[in-house]
Motif scaffolding. Structure first.
Motif, short mmCIF file in Angstrom:
data_model
loop_
_atom_site.label_atom_id
_atom_site.label_comp_id
_atom_site.label_asym_id
_atom_site.label_seq_id
_atom_site.Cartn_x
_atom_site.Cartn_y
_atom_site.Cartn_z
N TYR A 1 0.81 -1.22 0.00
CA TYR A 1 0.00 0.00 0.00
C TYR A 1 0.84 1.27 0.00
O TYR A 1 0.56 2.21 -0.74
CB TYR A 1 -0.94 0.01 1.21
N SER A 2 1.88 1.33 0.82
CA SER A 2 2.67 2.57 0.92
C SER A 2 3.30 2.93 -0.42
O SER A 2 3.39 4.12 -0.77
CB SER A 2 3.74 2.43 2.01
N TYR A 3 3.73 1.93 -1.19
CA TYR A 3 4.34 2.19 -2.49
C TYR A 3 3.28 2.65 -3.49
O TYR A 3 3.52 3.55 -4.31
CB TYR A 3 5.04 0.94 -3.00
N ILE A 4 2.11 2.02 -3.42
CA ILE A 4 1.02 2.39 -4.33
C ILE A 4 0.57 3.82 -4.08
O ILE A 4 0.44 4.62 -5.02
CB ILE A 4 -0.16 1.42 -4.16
N ILE A 5 0.32 4.17 -2.83
CA ILE A 5 -0.20 5.50 -2.52
C ILE A 5 0.84 6.57 -2.82
O ILE A 5 0.50 7.68 -3.26
CB ILE A 5 -0.71 5.57 -1.07
N ALA A 6 2.12 6.27 -2.61
CA ALA A 6 3.17 7.24 -2.93
C ALA A 6 3.21 7.50 -4.44
O ALA A 6 3.37 8.64 -4.88
CB ALA A 6 4.52 6.73 -2.44
#
Length: 203
Positions: free
Chosen positions: A186-191
């Motif tokens: 998730y953190s990579y996607i949202i970034a």
């Protein structure tokens, strides 16, 4: 005015039982309803039984909309998925998208037709956007149904929900939500989404 066109077809729709196919079709229609609530004009069309198209006047949220659709379908069952071709262009959103020959619609349809069999997301505009789609597709294609259900509320363009609130709704612990989001990248996607959305036009 910038227009985003998402053109897709349900993967192996003939192998889905009637109940699953109906759930998939409903989920895509529900995503259109959500997009309509983002404060932007939108249009939706279904065709050929397993084909669909969503168009809206916002270029910045194109990838986010595509990911929400994929998450909704994989949350139903890992057998449920769709290919999505993304195209953007300038102009005014037509009243009827079924018969339009505007450039963004033609490009989106052509991109879907030319999509490589191994991929389920593609962009027709630039090689850079297409490369991002390929990488995101690899992540999404590995989501479990639990990961898809968990990440879905966090993909909304509205205020990000608190993990403890989502945990309460799903009947699990906040720690479980955090671990599932981490496993779903998730953190990579949202970034990635935030970076792209900050650089693209919003109207």
């Amino acid at each position: 005015m910038s227009i985003t066109v998402l053109t897709g077809d349900i993967i192996e729709s003939t192998k889905l039982n009637a109940d699953l196919l109906e759930k998939v079709q409903r989920a895509i229609a529900e995503t259109f309803s959500e997009i309509s609530g983002w404060g932007t004009p939108a249009r939706f069309s279904e065709y050929r039984g397993d084909g669909w198209q969503i168009a809206f006047e916002n270029a910045s949220l194109s990838l986010r909309a595509a990911l929400i659709i994929r998450a909704k379908l994989r949350a139903i069952d890992r057998a449920c998925d769709t290919r999505i071709a993304i195209a953007q262009g300038s102009g005014k959103l037509p009243e009827k998208i079924e018969t339009t020959t505007d450039a963004a619609f033609v490009l989106s349809g052509r991109t879907l037709d030319q999509m490589q069999p191994a991929f389920r997301m593609a962009s027709g505009n630039t090689p850079e956007m297409d490369a991002i789609c390929i990488l995101l597709d690899q992540i999404v294609s590995n989501w479990t149904s639990t990961q898809a259900r968990t990440i879905l509320p966090f993909l909304s363009p509205d205020d990000t929900p608190r993990q403890q609130d989502v945990a309460a709704q799903m009947g699990v612990s906040r720690q479980s939500i955090g671990k599932t989001l981490e496993a779903a990248s998730y953190s990579y996607i949202i970034a990635t989404l935030k970076l792209l959305e900050a650089r693209q036009p919003h109207d």
